[in-house]
Design an enzyme around this catalytic site. Structure first.
Site, short mmCIF file in Angstrom:
data_model
loop_
_atom_site.label_atom_id
_atom_site.label_comp_id
_atom_site.label_asym_id
_atom_site.label_seq_id
_atom_site.Cartn_x
_atom_site.Cartn_y
_atom_site.Cartn_z
N GLU A 47 0.87 -1.17 0.00
CA GLU A 47 0.00 0.00 0.00
C GLU A 47 0.91 1.23 0.00
O GLU A 47 1.76 1.35 0.88
CB GLU A 47 -0.89 -0.01 1.24
CG GLU A 47 -1.82 -1.20 1.33
CD GLU A 47 -2.56 -1.23 2.66
OE1 GLU A 47 -3.40 -0.35 2.89
OE2 GLU A 47 -2.28 -2.13 3.46
N ARG A 273 5.45 -13.07 10.09
CA ARG A 273 6.06 -11.78 9.78
C ARG A 273 7.43 -11.70 10.44
O ARG A 273 7.75 -12.47 11.35
CB ARG A 273 5.18 -10.63 10.24
CG ARG A 273 4.95 -10.56 11.73
CD ARG A 273 4.14 -9.34 12.11
NE ARG A 273 4.87 -8.11 11.82
CZ ARG A 273 4.30 -6.91 11.75
NH1 ARG A 273 2.99 -6.79 11.90
NH2 ARG A 273 5.01 -5.84 11.52
N LYS A 283 4.02 0.78 10.51
CA LYS A 283 4.08 1.90 9.58
C LYS A 283 3.42 3.15 10.19
O LYS A 283 3.86 4.28 9.94
CB LYS A 283 3.40 1.51 8.27
CG LYS A 283 3.74 2.46 7.11
CD LYS A 283 3.00 2.06 5.83
CE LYS A 283 3.49 0.80 5.24
NZ LYS A 283 2.86 0.51 3.93
#
Length: 583
Positions: A47, A273, A283
């Site tokens: 994104e 992850r 983020k």
């Protein structure tokens, strides 16, 4: 090339990469062996709402790595469904990051926004099938009626509206007749589902915001969880790989693709992850650090963004090696930061060497003139020198590993700088450098130095030394005695001032994820950045920004990509020379 040759080449490439064994690669091997797919297609779908960080490096290496290992394709697709948080700057930086890491994508970069018209048509199809409806409840009511893990949700009063009503309302949404938050399109699934993601999730919302790709064409935008699986399906993705937090989203992923109706449906696979101690990979929190000016920007060398690590001097080879060492699994865990530094350090062993004194202490060599006067007759063939106007120039290789890197000239003068830590009046136990008790040491690439006197200030701190050099020791061991230790040095008169930045972890807390987003400033390590005024050998004023070096005995450094110039030398420490970490 014939089709048979193509097939054999592909088989050979796959066989050559069979040493990596993890559950995802096992799935890919089985799918290719069973001919479920003739070619795999993966994707990296960021994104564009911030800069990529260390966690994304693992995803990039996995998705692009799989495509390379198994002769497949990997798309770069921007899942750009939220124009309120996205920017072309982030798009451009992500492209640069992927290429810098050593990967390239199949064809042109792709955008979910390129599929907006098709996604809208499919939303209309879902309404006509009775699988979606427009909800006019307030956002607060929708949230409250969704329930929680211990309580089923409540059906919206608009859930049973007719197909015709829903089509009209959805068209009104598209035409801008509703404001932000006044209407959403929801999937009609099950408000009592134990999986919260299946409780009539939102497919579209009104957002009066220009988009960095489509401008003002749209005032409604699809939700990520709706656009993502359909974008995968459009692109023929065979293995949609994401992190474990999306595991509970997979039923909706499958529901959307199935309801729209694809013959070949992509399948989602989840892996753990990347969690590294002391490293923040939220983020949202990284963006907060930038916005509150707690760091100098997304590319601050303390930041775990790819841009920050790149400016810090980390290498793409080191980051790829780190990801290989971490591997791929389905179990969450925390990786020691030392492993990252280990991989980066290994990748820097080939860089050129130079001398830099970070904490200068001046040494005056009292017998300099007479000692170097007959240097031409005393030197060894391995020591190349020239005497020019009272300066002894020592010619040394730039690299200890690669002769092709050429030579550098180091000026040796009557006054030099050594590091303050290389002389102690009262040395601690085990100290092997200069002291009144041990006055001799070899200077790197030159003579044996003997301290004659130390000078202190009113506080008792050593501010200068006088010394002599043994003229017979240029390239030779001294006769009749053994000198322990070698130290680096720089000419006091011809050395060049430089700003050197020394970095530690941005946060002292081992798990920065636990830090409250509104308390980031209080948790920053006050020693995360220290700047020192150093003196470096003059060859370092003739290098390129971004060039990496090993400063003798100090560590690995890089000429800062933004601030370095021949007139203003700035170096960032990448990593120290050694560490106790064992992989």
């Amino acid at each position: 090339m014939t089709a048979t040759t193509d097939k054999n080449t592909k088989t050979d490439e796959i066989a050559a990469n069979s040493e990596k064994n993890d559950f995802i690669r096992a799935i890919v091997r089985d799918d290719l062996a069973s001919q479920k797919y003739s070619q795999i297609v993966t994707r990296f779908p960021p994104e564009p709402n911030g800069y990529l960080h260390l966690g994304h490096v693992k995803s990039i290496c996995l998705n692009f790595g799989l495509a390379k290992e198994f002769a497949g394709l990997c798309n770069l697709r921007f899942d750009d469904t939220n124009p309120d948080a996205e920017d072309q700057e982030f798009v451009d930086n992500i492209k640069d990051d992927v290429k810098w890491l050593g990967f390239d994508w199949a064809g042109e970069a792709r955008y979910a926004s390129s599929y907006f018209a098709q996604l809208y048509d499919w939303a209309v199809k879902l309404i006509k099938q009775g699988d979606a409806y427009v909800d006019l409840q307030s956002p607060e009511d929708i949230r409250e009626n969704r329930g929680n893990f211990g309580q089923a949700g409540k059906n919206s009063p608009y859930r049973d509206a007719s197909v015709e009503e829903n089509l009209q309302r959805f068209d009104d949404m598209k035409l801008g007749k509703y404001g932000n938050g006044e209407a959403v399109l929801r999937a009609k699934i099950d408000m009592a589902s134990p999986n919260m993601n299946m409780r009539d999730p939102i497919l579209y919302r009104v957002m009066r915001q220009a988009h960095h790709q489509t401008g003002d064409d749209w005032c409604i935008y699809p939700m990520y969880d709706y656009a993502h699986p359909l974008s995968d399906a459009i692109e023929g993705i065979t293995h949609s790989i994401c992190t474990l937090e999306f595991e509970d989203h997979r039923p909706f992923y499958d529901w959307v693709v199935d309801k729209v109706g694809f013959d070949k449906e992509p399948h989602q696979y989840e892996f753990a992850r990347l969690n590294v101690n002391h490293i923040l990979t939220s983020k949202r929190k990284l963006k907060k650090l930038v916005e509150d000016e707690l760091v100098s920007g997304w590319d601050d060398p303390r930041m775990p963004t790819i841009a920050g690590m790149r400016r810090r001097g980390y290498t793409p080879e080191g980051l790829r090696d780190f990801c290989d060492r971490v591997g791929v699994s389905k179990s969450d865990g925390v990786v020691d930061f030392g492993l990252l530094e280990f991989s980066i350090r290994n990748s820097l062993e080939h860089v050129n060497r130079a001398m830099a004194v970070l904490s200068p202490l001046k040494v005056t060599i009292t017998n300099f003139d007479e000692a170097v006067a007959n240097v031409e007759t005393l030197k060894k063939d391995s020591v190349k020198t020239r005497l020019d106007n009272g300066v002894l120039w020592l010619t040394q290789p730039k690299s200890s590993h690669d002769d092709s890197q050429g030579m550098r000239d180091i000026p040796f003068t009557k006054e030099i700088y050594i590091d303050k830590g290389d002389f102690e009046i009262t040395p601690p136990e085990g100290y092997k450098r200069l002291s009144p008790q041990n006055p001799e040491i070899r200077l790197r690439n030159s003579y044996v130095l003997k301290i004659e006197e130390h000078i202190t200030d009113e506080n008792g701190e050593v501010v200068g030394l006088t010394a002599t050099i043994d003229p017979k020791t240029l390239g030779n061991n001294p006769e009749g005695r053994k000198v322990k230790g070698v130290i680096h040095w720089v000419s006091a008169s011809l050395g060049v001032p430089a700003k050197v930045r020394l970095y530690e972890q941005l946060f002292t807390q081992e798990d920065p994820a636990k830090i409250d987003i509104n308390n980031l400033a209080a948790e920053i390590n006050p020693n995360s950045l220290r700047e020192v005024d150093a003196i470096v050998e003059p060859s370092l004023s003739q290098v390129n920004a971004g060039e990496r070096f090993q400063f003798e005995r100090e560590g690995f450094f890089v000429a800062d990509s933004k601030d370095y110039s021949p007139e203003h030398l700035v170096f960032n420490r990448i990593v120290t020379l050694k560490d106790s970490f064992k992989p």
